[in-house]
Design a protein around this motif. Structure first.
Motif, PDB file in Angstrom:
ATOM      1  N   PRO A 117      -8.426  10.747  21.771  1.00  0.00           N
ATOM      2  CA  PRO A 117      -8.085   9.911  22.925  1.00  0.00           C
ATOM      3  C   PRO A 117      -9.340   9.364  23.599  1.00  0.00           C
ATOM      4  CG  PRO A 117      -7.705  12.236  23.414  1.00  0.00           C
ATOM      5  CD  PRO A 117      -8.017  12.152  21.957  1.00  0.00           C
ATOM      6  N   GLY A 118      -9.288   8.097  23.971  1.00  0.00           N
ATOM      7  CA  GLY A 118     -10.405   7.477  24.669  1.00  0.00           C
ATOM      8  C   GLY A 118     -11.470   6.899  23.765  1.00  0.00           C
ATOM      9  N   LYS A 119     -11.392   7.155  22.468  1.00  0.00           N
ATOM     10  CA  LYS A 119     -12.395   6.629  21.543  1.00  0.00           C
ATOM     11  C   LYS A 119     -11.954   5.244  21.064  1.00  0.00           C
ATOM     12  CE  LYS A 119     -14.896   7.768  17.274  1.00  0.00           C
ATOM     13  NZ  LYS A 119     -14.685   6.471  16.619  1.00  0.00           N
ATOM     14  N   VAL A 120     -12.714   4.210  21.403  1.00  0.00           N
ATOM     15  CA  VAL A 120     -12.322   2.852  21.026  1.00  0.00           C
ATOM     16  C   VAL A 120     -13.319   2.185  20.081  1.00  0.00           C
ATOM     17  CG1 VAL A 120     -10.944   2.479  23.094  1.00  0.00           C
ATOM     18  CG2 VAL A 120     -13.372   1.883  23.109  1.00  0.00           C
ATOM     19  N   ALA A 121     -14.537   2.734  19.974  1.00  0.00           N
ATOM     20  CA  ALA A 121     -15.503   2.159  19.034  1.00  0.00           C
ATOM     21  C   ALA A 121     -15.075   2.466  17.602  1.00  0.00           C
ATOM     22  CB  ALA A 121     -16.898   2.722  19.299  1.00  0.00           C
ATOM     23  N   ARG A 122     -15.448   1.586  16.703  1.00  0.00           N
ATOM     24  CA  ARG A 122     -15.174   1.745  15.268  1.00  0.00           C
ATOM     25  C   ARG A 122     -13.673   1.817  14.992  1.00  0.00           C
ATOM     26  NH1 ARG A 122     -18.227   0.083  11.849  1.00  0.00           N
ATOM     27  NH2 ARG A 122     -17.899   1.719  10.312  1.00  0.00           N
ATOM     28  N   ALA A 123     -12.891   1.060  15.730  1.00  0.00           N
ATOM     29  CA  ALA A 123     -11.447   1.023  15.497  1.00  0.00           C
ATOM     30  C   ALA A 123     -11.143   0.503  14.103  1.00  0.00           C
ATOM     31  CB  ALA A 123     -10.783   0.121  16.534  1.00  0.00           C
ATOM     32  N   SER A 124     -10.048   0.976  13.564  1.00  0.00           N
ATOM     33  CA  SER A 124      -9.513   0.415  12.321  1.00  0.00           C
ATOM     34  C   SER A 124      -8.602  -0.751  12.686  1.00  0.00           C
ATOM     35  CB  SER A 124      -8.722   1.487  11.561  1.00  0.00           C
ATOM     36  OG  SER A 124      -8.034   0.914  10.459  1.00  0.00           O
ATOM     37  N   VAL A 125      -8.935  -1.930  12.176  1.00  0.00           N
ATOM     38  CA  VAL A 125      -8.157  -3.141  12.458  1.00  0.00           C
ATOM     39  C   VAL A 125      -7.686  -3.717  11.126  1.00  0.00           C
ATOM     40  CG1 VAL A 125      -8.197  -5.444  13.449  1.00  0.00           C
ATOM     41  CG2 VAL A 125      -9.492  -3.593  14.539  1.00  0.00           C
ATOM     42  N   TYR A 126      -6.387  -3.941  11.024  1.00  0.00           N
ATOM     43  CA  TYR A 126      -5.787  -4.361   9.759  1.00  0.00           C
ATOM     44  C   TYR A 126      -5.026  -5.663   9.964  1.00  0.00           C
ATOM     45  CZ  TYR A 126      -2.894  -3.986   5.492  1.00  0.00           C
ATOM     46  OH  TYR A 126      -2.267  -4.197   4.294  1.00  0.00           O
ATOM     47  N   LEU A 127      -5.331  -6.646   9.127  1.00  0.00           N
ATOM     48  CA  LEU A 127      -4.637  -7.929   9.166  1.00  0.00           C
ATOM     49  C   LEU A 127      -3.674  -8.019   8.000  1.00  0.00           C
ATOM     50  CD1 LEU A 127      -7.625 -10.212  10.157  1.00  0.00           C
ATOM     51  CD2 LEU A 127      -5.550  -9.892  11.494  1.00  0.00           C
ATOM     52  N   ASP A 128      -2.391  -8.190   8.323  1.00  0.00           N
ATOM     53  CA  ASP A 128      -1.370  -8.306   7.292  1.00  0.00           C
ATOM     54  C   ASP A 128      -1.254  -9.757   6.843  1.00  0.00           C
ATOM     55  OD1 ASP A 128       0.468  -7.053   5.637  1.00  0.00           O
ATOM     56  OD2 ASP A 128       2.159  -7.482   6.955  1.00  0.00           O
ATOM     57  N   ASN A 129      -0.476  -9.991   5.800  1.00  0.00           N
ATOM     58  CA  ASN A 129      -0.298 -11.344   5.288  1.00  0.00           C
ATOM     59  C   ASN A 129       0.384 -12.240   6.316  1.00  0.00           C
ATOM     60  OD1 ASN A 129       0.263  -9.401   2.639  1.00  0.00           O
ATOM     61  ND2 ASN A 129      -1.126 -11.105   2.257  1.00  0.00           N
ATOM     62  N   PRO A 130      -0.122 -13.443   6.535  1.00  0.00           N
ATOM     63  CA  PRO A 130       0.498 -14.375   7.487  1.00  0.00           C
ATOM     64  C   PRO A 130       1.916 -14.745   7.061  1.00  0.00           C
ATOM     65  CG  PRO A 130      -1.712 -15.094   6.877  1.00  0.00           C
ATOM     66  CD  PRO A 130      -1.356 -13.992   5.938  1.00  0.00           C
ATOM     67  N   VAL A 131       2.737 -15.085   8.056  1.00  0.00           N
ATOM     68  CA  VAL A 131       4.124 -15.477   7.822  1.00  0.00           C
ATOM     69  C   VAL A 131       4.302 -16.919   8.275  1.00  0.00           C
ATOM     70  CG1 VAL A 131       6.539 -15.008   8.366  1.00  0.00           C
ATOM     71  CG2 VAL A 131       4.915 -13.116   8.147  1.00  0.00           C
ATOM     72  N   THR A 132       4.677 -17.779   7.349  1.00  0.00           N
ATOM     73  CA  THR A 132       4.817 -19.209   7.658  1.00  0.00           C
ATOM     74  C   THR A 132       6.264 -19.625   7.900  1.00  0.00           C
ATOM     75  OG1 THR A 132       4.900 -19.724   5.288  1.00  0.00           O
ATOM     76  CG2 THR A 132       2.737 -19.814   6.359  1.00  0.00           C
ATOM     77  N   GLU A 133       7.219 -18.837   7.418  1.00  0.00           N
ATOM     78  CA  GLU A 133       8.625 -19.162   7.615  1.00  0.00           C
ATOM     79  C   GLU A 133       9.134 -18.433   8.854  1.00  0.00           C
ATOM     80  OE1 GLU A 133      10.325 -21.394   5.878  1.00  0.00           O
ATOM     81  OE2 GLU A 133       8.506 -21.809   4.721  1.00  0.00           O
TER      82      GLU A 133
END
Length: 245
Positions: A202-218
């Motif tokens: 809790p409280g640790k925000v550095a080095r977060a894991s950030v994941y981008l999923d496939n974009p949705v166009t429909e």
């Protein structure tokens, strides 16, 4: 352009201002870059997502970035991740929905304005009836900003998740209404899901894991259907971020 006080009883003037406001793009890129150096998020992608996002940004598609909400530091994490990812060229022309409290203190407001903030008056703070007209105006402003060429970043849960950071809270219909209104203005928005995980501490925000999923166009037509689509897609992105922490 004089800045109006961000207050509910002044919301018409507030949204007139944020319909026109434009931050300095070079200063925004520099600020986002400094946040990337400070927070050092680890950005990963679903298969093919990096290339898809890069192509969408290059083609000047209108993106709606949906992000889960875990901490008051999330806007900084998102800014850092944007600078360190395929979203970087969109910095300076992306509006970010932010709670109205962030616009009260002048120095903080300067930072939020630089990040492209648009204030949101939340029912949990002011009462649902009181914020209804302001909410309608906010959604119209977001849709119009998209028509004029801006992207949009939203935390569709609406409040920090203090229960289980691995499971989304209920997704409100606001993101659906904004996208539906943008479509009526001739915009073809594309959904991009960004999942954030800060791990078990809790409280640790550095080095977060950030994941981008496939974009949705429909995109579905009805706001409720859009909200359900976001709930499923954003949970996948959260799962991806948690798995890669």
């Amino acid at each position: 352009m004089d800045k109006p006080e961000v207050a509910l009883d002044n919301c018409d003037e507030v949204y007139d201002f944020y319909l026109r406001h434009q931050q300095n793009r070079l200063a925004a890129k520099a600020a986002y870059g400094l946040l990337a150096l400070k927070f050092r998020p680890r950005v990963t992608y679903a298969d093919g997502a990096k290339e898809q996002v890069r192509a969408l940004v290059r083609s000047d598609a209108r993106l709606v970035l949906a992000v889960n909400h875990l901490s008051h530091s999330d806007p900084y994490t998102v800014a850092a991740a944007a600078s360190a990812s395929a979203l970087r060229p969109a910095i300076g022309r992306t509006r970010v929905l932010a709670k109205d409290e962030l616009f009260l203190e002048p120095k903080r407001r300067e930072r939020v304005d630089l990040m492209g903030g648009i204030p949101v008056f939340r029912g949990k703070n002011h009462g649902m009836r009181a914020v209804n007209a302001a909410g309608q105006r906010m959604m119209d402003v977001c849709a119009e900003r998209m028509r004029r060429g801006d992207d949009l970043a939203i935390f569709p849960e609406g409040t920090c998740n203090e229960e289980d950071p691995t499971r989304l809270q209920k997704i409100g219909s606001g993101i659906g209404h904004i996208m539906s209104r943008a479509v009526r203005l001739g915009v073809r928005p594309v959904l991009v899901y960004m999942g954030i995980s800060y791990g078990p501490l809790p409280g640790k925000v550095a080095r977060a894991s950030v994941y981008l999923d496939n974009p949705v166009t429909e995109i579905p037509e009805k706001p409720a259907d859009i909200a359900r689509l976001v709930a499923a897609g954003l949970q996948r992105a959260v799962d991806g971020a948690v798995a890669r922490y």
